[in-house]
Scaffold this motif. Sequence first.
Motif, PDB file in Angstrom:
ATOM      1  N   LYS A  11       0.851  -1.207   0.000  1.00 12.45           N
ATOM      2  CA  LYS A  11       0.000   0.000   0.000  1.00 12.45           C
ATOM      3  C   LYS A  11       0.890   1.262   0.000  1.00 12.45           C
ATOM      4  O   LYS A  11       1.952   1.247  -0.603  1.00 12.45           O
ATOM      5  CB  LYS A  11      -1.008  -0.055   1.141  1.00 12.45           C
ATOM      6  N   HIS A  94      -8.603  -2.586  -6.319  1.00  8.88           N
ATOM      7  CA  HIS A  94      -8.599  -2.742  -4.849  1.00  8.88           C
ATOM      8  C   HIS A  94      -9.715  -1.869  -4.280  1.00  8.88           C
ATOM      9  O   HIS A  94      -9.974  -0.772  -4.781  1.00  8.88           O
ATOM     10  CB  HIS A  94      -7.237  -2.313  -4.288  1.00  8.88           C
ATOM     11  N   GLY A 167      -7.700  -4.787   6.928  1.00 13.07           N
ATOM     12  CA  GLY A 167      -7.080  -3.936   7.942  1.00 13.07           C
ATOM     13  C   GLY A 167      -7.840  -3.881   9.248  1.00 13.07           C
ATOM     14  O   GLY A 167      -7.551  -3.044  10.100  1.00 13.07           O
TER      15      GLY A 167
HETATM   16  O1  G3H Z   1      -4.339  -5.771  -0.363  1.00  9.27           O
HETATM   17  C1  G3H Z   1      -4.412  -6.258   0.771  1.00  9.27           C
HETATM   18  C2  G3H Z   1      -5.632  -6.219   1.511  1.00  9.27           C
HETATM   19  O2  G3H Z   1      -6.289  -5.001   1.415  1.00  9.27           O
HETATM   20  C3  G3H Z   1      -5.579  -6.780   2.883  1.00  9.27           C
HETATM   21  O3  G3H Z   1      -5.026  -5.875   3.792  1.00  9.27           O
HETATM   22  P1  G3H Z   1      -4.759  -6.378   5.294  1.00  9.27           P
HETATM   23  O4  G3H Z   1      -4.002  -7.678   5.173  1.00  9.27           O
HETATM   24  O5  G3H Z   1      -3.981  -5.297   5.921  1.00  9.27           O
HETATM   25  O6  G3H Z   1      -6.111  -6.604   5.890  1.00  9.27           O
END
Ligand code: G3H
Length: 246
Positions: A11, A94, A167
């Motif tokens: 990200k 996404h 998240g």
């Molecule tokens: O691209 C990954 C996902 O949005 C999952 O994010 P996370 O593992 O932080 O929940």
Amino acid sequence: MSRQMIVGNWKMNGTRQAAQALVASLVDRLPQGSADVVICPPFTQLAPVADKLAASPIGLGAQDCHQAVSGAYTGDVSAAMLADLGVGHVILGHSERRQGHAELDETVREKAVAAIRAGLVPVICIGETAEQRDAGQHEDVLGWQIEGSLPEGFGGVVAYEPIWAIGSGRAATEEQIAQTMAFLRAELIRQFGETGKAVKILYGGSVNAGNAPSILSIPEVAGALVGGASLDADAFLSIVGAASAS
Ligand SMILES: O=C[C@H](O)COP(=O)(O)O
């Protein structure tokens, strides 16, 4: 279970120093013959990370691309530019882009077409909100997203990411994942016929070192799209270690 794929989505994280340290740790410690691994740093770190990955089996991915090949699109990056840097995969659609940038299914599909033309493998994200799941609408929503976002004859990767699990520290339950994966496979075959059988379906949403072994053992789960835990080499390598390598 066939060979699985673990995709790390950094990200909007990763200064030069942090990215170099993380990728060096992954390259040094990735076990031989592991599952397929792709890391997706932010645009600014793609070139330096590409250099570090040169002699490594770890693949390089990006987090988005524009649908046009080139032109007057300030701030955007095309699929061809990514391919030029050695990028092999690109995350598209996404939920953080669908919601944060009002990205529509149609745009995601155009981006996927552009990515495929440039030789990239799209990782197309789909997923329902908590309200949609509570109202029992998740299968309809996912079916529409597949129909709208995946180009004809799509043979790439789909990441099922329930938005409420991203998240939040609250991954979907094994039962929810298993049911949704079975639905997605049936829907892919219904919409795309034979090619729908070849699409890899990843799960994403609060995958961590603790829950990865059980999530990755669910039938139809071809791997994981990992956000937060991909920023920690120990956690990410544990997840990779839980994935099938054969
Ligand atoms: O691209 C990954 C996902 O949005 C999952 O994010 P996370 O593992 O932080 O929940």
